[in-house]
Design a protein around this motif. Structure first.
Motif, PDB file in Angstrom:
ATOM      1  N   HIS A  99     -85.895  11.727  -0.103  1.00 46.90           N
ATOM      2  CA  HIS A  99     -87.318  11.390  -0.058  1.00 46.90           C
ATOM      3  C   HIS A  99     -87.561   9.877   0.026  1.00 46.90           C
ATOM      4  CE1 HIS A  99     -91.228  13.432  -0.358  1.00 46.90           C
ATOM      5  NE2 HIS A  99     -91.669  12.287  -0.822  1.00 46.90           N
ATOM      6  N   PRO A 100     -87.028   9.224   1.059  1.00 50.70           N
ATOM      7  CA  PRO A 100     -87.300   7.784   1.218  1.00 50.70           C
ATOM      8  C   PRO A 100     -88.776   7.555   1.548  1.00 50.70           C
ATOM      9  CG  PRO A 100     -86.257   8.651   3.181  1.00 50.70           C
ATOM     10  CD  PRO A 100     -86.241   9.768   2.180  1.00 50.70           C
ATOM     11  N   LEU A 101     -89.356   6.546   0.919  1.00 53.21           N
ATOM     12  CA  LEU A 101     -90.781   6.276   1.104  1.00 53.21           C
ATOM     13  C   LEU A 101     -91.070   4.966   1.820  1.00 53.21           C
ATOM     14  CD1 LEU A 101     -92.251   7.409  -2.342  1.00 53.21           C
ATOM     15  CD2 LEU A 101     -92.573   8.516  -0.131  1.00 53.21           C
ATOM     16  N   GLY A 102     -90.147   4.013   1.744  1.00 52.30           N
ATOM     17  CA  GLY A 102     -90.441   2.694   2.299  1.00 52.30           C
ATOM     18  C   GLY A 102     -89.354   2.207   3.229  1.00 52.30           C
ATOM     19  N   VAL A 111     -84.283   0.184   3.247  1.00 53.93           N
ATOM     20  CA  VAL A 111     -84.853   1.488   2.929  1.00 53.93           C
ATOM     21  C   VAL A 111     -84.991   1.657   1.426  1.00 53.93           C
ATOM     22  CG1 VAL A 111     -84.545   3.995   3.104  1.00 53.93           C
ATOM     23  CG2 VAL A 111     -83.823   2.505   4.991  1.00 53.93           C
ATOM     24  N   ALA A 112     -86.186   2.084   1.002  1.00 50.72           N
ATOM     25  CA  ALA A 112     -86.376   2.487  -0.390  1.00 50.72           C
ATOM     26  C   ALA A 112     -86.051   3.974  -0.476  1.00 50.72           C
ATOM     27  CB  ALA A 112     -87.809   2.221  -0.838  1.00 50.72           C
ATOM     28  N   ASP A 113     -84.849   4.283  -0.962  1.00 51.99           N
ATOM     29  CA  ASP A 113     -84.413   5.679  -1.123  1.00 51.99           C
ATOM     30  C   ASP A 113     -84.967   6.162  -2.460  1.00 51.99           C
ATOM     31  OD1 ASP A 113     -83.223   8.089  -0.762  1.00 51.99           O
ATOM     32  OD2 ASP A 113     -81.163   7.389  -0.977  1.00 51.99           O
ATOM     33  N   SER A 114     -86.196   6.594  -2.427  1.00 51.41           N
ATOM     34  CA  SER A 114     -87.021   6.674  -3.627  1.00 51.41           C
ATOM     35  C   SER A 114     -86.469   7.586  -4.713  1.00 51.41           C
ATOM     36  CB  SER A 114     -88.441   7.113  -3.246  1.00 51.41           C
ATOM     37  OG  SER A 114     -88.979   6.217  -2.304  1.00 51.41           O
ATOM     38  N   TYR A 115     -86.142   8.833  -4.362  1.00 46.06           N
ATOM     39  CA  TYR A 115     -85.715   9.772  -5.397  1.00 46.06           C
ATOM     40  C   TYR A 115     -84.272   9.553  -5.842  1.00 46.06           C
ATOM     41  CZ  TYR A 115     -90.016  12.515  -4.859  1.00 46.06           C
ATOM     42  OH  TYR A 115     -91.319  12.937  -4.844  1.00 46.06           O
ATOM     43  N   ASN A 116     -83.535   8.722  -5.110  1.00 50.09           N
ATOM     44  CA  ASN A 116     -82.207   8.309  -5.572  1.00 50.09           C
ATOM     45  C   ASN A 116     -82.262   7.002  -6.350  1.00 50.09           C
ATOM     46  OD1 ASN A 116     -80.581  10.446  -4.603  1.00 50.09           O
ATOM     47  ND2 ASN A 116     -80.595   9.593  -2.536  1.00 50.09           N
ATOM     48  N   HIS A 117     -83.462   6.397  -6.415  1.00 45.81           N
ATOM     49  CA  HIS A 117     -83.679   5.164  -7.181  1.00 45.81           C
ATOM     50  C   HIS A 117     -82.777   4.031  -6.679  1.00 45.81           C
ATOM     51  CE1 HIS A 117     -85.723   8.031  -9.735  1.00 45.81           C
ATOM     52  NE2 HIS A 117     -84.594   8.670  -9.927  1.00 45.81           N
ATOM     53  N   LYS A 118     -82.650   3.941  -5.354  1.00 48.93           N
ATOM     54  CA  LYS A 118     -81.760   2.950  -4.770  1.00 48.93           C
ATOM     55  C   LYS A 118     -82.406   2.254  -3.578  1.00 48.93           C
ATOM     56  CE  LYS A 118     -77.457   5.350  -6.032  1.00 48.93           C
ATOM     57  NZ  LYS A 118     -76.181   5.932  -5.525  1.00 48.93           N
ATOM     58  N   LEU A 119     -81.816   1.125  -3.204  1.00 50.27           N
ATOM     59  CA  LEU A 119     -82.139   0.452  -1.951  1.00 50.27           C
ATOM     60  C   LEU A 119     -80.931   0.561  -1.041  1.00 50.27           C
ATOM     61  CD1 LEU A 119     -83.888  -2.865  -3.062  1.00 50.27           C
ATOM     62  CD2 LEU A 119     -84.967  -0.796  -2.190  1.00 50.27           C
ATOM     63  N   LYS A 120     -81.197   0.875   0.228  1.00 47.85           N
ATOM     64  CA  LYS A 120     -80.109   1.026   1.179  1.00 47.85           C
ATOM     65  C   LYS A 120     -80.410   0.225   2.439  1.00 47.85           C
ATOM     66  CE  LYS A 120     -78.699   5.403  -0.820  1.00 47.85           C
ATOM     67  NZ  LYS A 120     -78.338   6.826  -0.655  1.00 47.85           N
ATOM     68  N   LEU A 121     -79.348  -0.163   3.119  1.00 51.48           N
ATOM     69  CA  LEU A 121     -79.472  -0.965   4.335  1.00 51.48           C
ATOM     70  C   LEU A 121     -78.916  -0.162   5.498  1.00 51.48           C
ATOM     71  CD1 LEU A 121     -80.406  -3.833   5.220  1.00 51.48           C
ATOM     72  CD2 LEU A 121     -77.995  -4.498   5.128  1.00 51.48           C
ATOM     73  N   LEU A 167     -83.833   0.479 -10.831  1.00 54.82           N
ATOM     74  CA  LEU A 167     -85.000   0.912 -10.079  1.00 54.82           C
ATOM     75  C   LEU A 167     -85.408   2.325 -10.477  1.00 54.82           C
ATOM     76  CD1 LEU A 167     -83.907  -0.350  -6.548  1.00 54.82           C
ATOM     77  CD2 LEU A 167     -85.414  -1.509  -8.155  1.00 54.82           C
ATOM     78  N   ASN A 168     -86.709   2.600 -10.381  1.00 53.82           N
ATOM     79  CA  ASN A 168     -87.224   3.921 -10.721  1.00 53.82           C
ATOM     80  C   ASN A 168     -88.240   4.331  -9.662  1.00 53.82           C
ATOM     81  OD1 ASN A 168     -88.192   6.262 -11.916  1.00 53.82           O
ATOM     82  ND2 ASN A 168     -88.191   5.409 -13.980  1.00 53.82           N
ATOM     83  N   GLU A 169     -87.763   5.107  -8.685  1.00 53.79           N
ATOM     84  CA  GLU A 169     -88.566   5.551  -7.542  1.00 53.79           C
ATOM     85  C   GLU A 169     -89.208   4.377  -6.801  1.00 53.79           C
ATOM     86  OE1 GLU A 169     -91.195   8.844  -7.938  1.00 53.79           O
ATOM     87  OE2 GLU A 169     -89.833   9.958  -9.236  1.00 53.79           O
ATOM     88  N   PRO A 170     -88.393   3.486  -6.258  1.00 57.46           N
ATOM     89  CA  PRO A 170     -88.975   2.398  -5.449  1.00 57.46           C
ATOM     90  C   PRO A 170     -89.731   2.979  -4.268  1.00 57.46           C
ATOM     91  CG  PRO A 170     -86.616   2.585  -5.061  1.00 57.46           C
ATOM     92  CD  PRO A 170     -86.929   3.490  -6.219  1.00 57.46           C
ATOM     93  N   GLY A 171     -90.888   2.406  -3.969  1.00 54.94           N
ATOM     94  CA  GLY A 171     -91.728   2.937  -2.901  1.00 54.94           C
ATOM     95  C   GLY A 171     -91.888   1.968  -1.758  1.00 54.94           C
ATOM     96  N   GLY A 172     -92.960   1.166  -1.783  1.00 49.71           N
ATOM     97  CA  GLY A 172     -93.228   0.246  -0.688  1.00 49.71           C
ATOM     98  C   GLY A 172     -92.221  -0.879  -0.607  1.00 49.71           C
ATOM     99  N   VAL A 173     -91.895  -1.269   0.635  1.00 47.76           N
ATOM    100  CA  VAL A 173     -90.964  -2.368   0.895  1.00 47.76           C
ATOM    101  C   VAL A 173     -91.583  -3.272   1.953  1.00 47.76           C
ATOM    102  CG1 VAL A 173     -88.636  -2.993   1.620  1.00 47.76           C
ATOM    103  CG2 VAL A 173     -89.012  -0.833   0.443  1.00 47.76           C
ATOM    104  N   CYS A 174     -91.494  -4.565   1.733  1.00 44.00           N
ATOM    105  CA  CYS A 174     -92.016  -5.537   2.703  1.00 44.00           C
ATOM    106  C   CYS A 174     -91.072  -6.727   2.760  1.00 44.00           C
ATOM    107  CB  CYS A 174     -93.419  -5.980   2.295  1.00 44.00           C
ATOM    108  SG  CYS A 174     -94.148  -7.208   3.392  1.00 44.00           S
TER     109      CYS A 174
END
Length: 340
Positions: A104-107, A119-129, A149-156
């Protein structure tokens, strides 16, 4: 759910589908209207050697996909699986293409100098490239003792500063990520500790268009006497003032000749507390003032209920005061009621 991407034609005032059939699927297709998405969320524009693309965090299919700006072709980059009807191909695995598993990535945000997507990999609580050309996905941030991290969402991403801003949703924090060194720091949200440091307020700060102004009954006050302004705060049962937010009041006093755009004869601002009644300020009516004056008070209150649901309420109140030499009192208490 209508899982489509739309374009907005501002001059014509129209909004039309750009890609997606409206079916909730993980379907890629060279024809944009035959492709399908499943709860598309984050979007980012980017350019590669192959042209311009809109990159999509397709949340429910747990994929990252691209839409060509030239012909609208929708293609897979990483995540999910080949079966367009399977929206449960999620997990937490780095790799290439369909071997990658997201949840469930959101951002998404384009890092232009490396042709990659954060990528904000939201339900895995991670950031991925994600390396776009290689379709290679790598975890760049999971957790350490300082940042979890806890469900990261928006990324800019701000390439001029070399940083990315991450909405760390359930931690209620905006984090700043140095995209060269992959080091985090927290974005400071600063509220002035001295809200009374600047007392210059204009009536236009209170009388904003569309804001309702409540009017109290006229009060009579002696020239040269002291006006003590008191706030009566009435909170709903079980609620309390949110100490972590800047509840405040501001006041402008104008004489009857000033008008809405005139100069004030007194202005002040301060913080609101939970106390009721609470004394806001005192003001000595000039002995030379022989007419009516108006007290304009604006209160902004942040409060929370017993379920920790927090809200904001703002109220604007006007008190008309008539200076009358027949009044002999040396001080007058003027009450404002703020019923939340």
């Amino acid at each position: 759910m209508n899982s489509q991407l739309f374009t907005r034609e501002f001059k014509q005032g129209t909004c039309v589908p750009f890609a997606g059939s409206g079916n909730e699927e993980n379907r890629n297709n060279s024809y944009p209207q035959k492709a399908a998405f499943a709860q598309p969320s984050g979007l980012t524009l980017g350019y590669t050697k192959d042209g311009g693309f809109l990159f999509v965090a397709d949340s429910e299919s747990s994929t990252i996909r691209s839409v060509s700006l030239k012909d609208g072709a929708v293609k897979h980059i990483v995540g999910g699986e080949r079966d367009p009807m399977n929206l449960f191909a999620y997990g937490d695995q780095d790799g290439i293409g369909f071997d990658v598993k997201l949840q469930h990535p959101l951002g998404v945000a384009m890092i232009s100098d490396s042709a990659s997507i954060l990528v904000a990999d939201s339900y895995n609580h991670k950031l991925k490239l994600v390396d776009i050309s290689k379709k290679l996905c790598t975890t760049i941030w999971s957790e350490d003792k300082d940042v979890k991290l806890n469900e990261p969402g928006g990324v800019c991403v701000d390439m001029t500063k070399g940083v990315a801003y991450i909405a760390d949703t359930n931690n209620h924090i905006i984090r700043i990520l140095n995209i060269k060194e992959w080091v985090f720091k927290q974005l400071p949200v600063i509220f002035s500790n001295d809200i009374e440091a600047s007392q210059v307020i204009n009536l236009s700060d209170i009388l904003k268009p569309g804001r309702q102004l409540e009017k109290n009954e006229v009060r009579y006050i002696a020239p040269g006497s002291q006006a003590n302004v008191i706030l009566l705060l009435d909170l709903p049962y079980g609620c309390h003032v949110n100490d972590e937010a800047p509840s405040s009041w501001s006041v402008v006093i104008q004489d009857s000749l000033s008008g809405a755009s005139g100069n004030s004869i007194f202005s002040k601002k301060g913080t609101l507390s939970e106390k009721s009644p609470q004394h806001l300020f005192s003001w000595k009516v000039p002995i030379t003032l022989q007419s009516t004056f108006f007290i304009y008070l604006k209160c902004k209150l942040f409060y929370c209920d017993e379920n920790k649901v927090c809200r904001m309420k703002e109220k604007n109140i006007m008190q008309e005061c008539t200076v009358n030499g027949d009044v002999k009192s040396e001080s007058t208490e003027i009450n404002f009621t703020f019923c939340v």
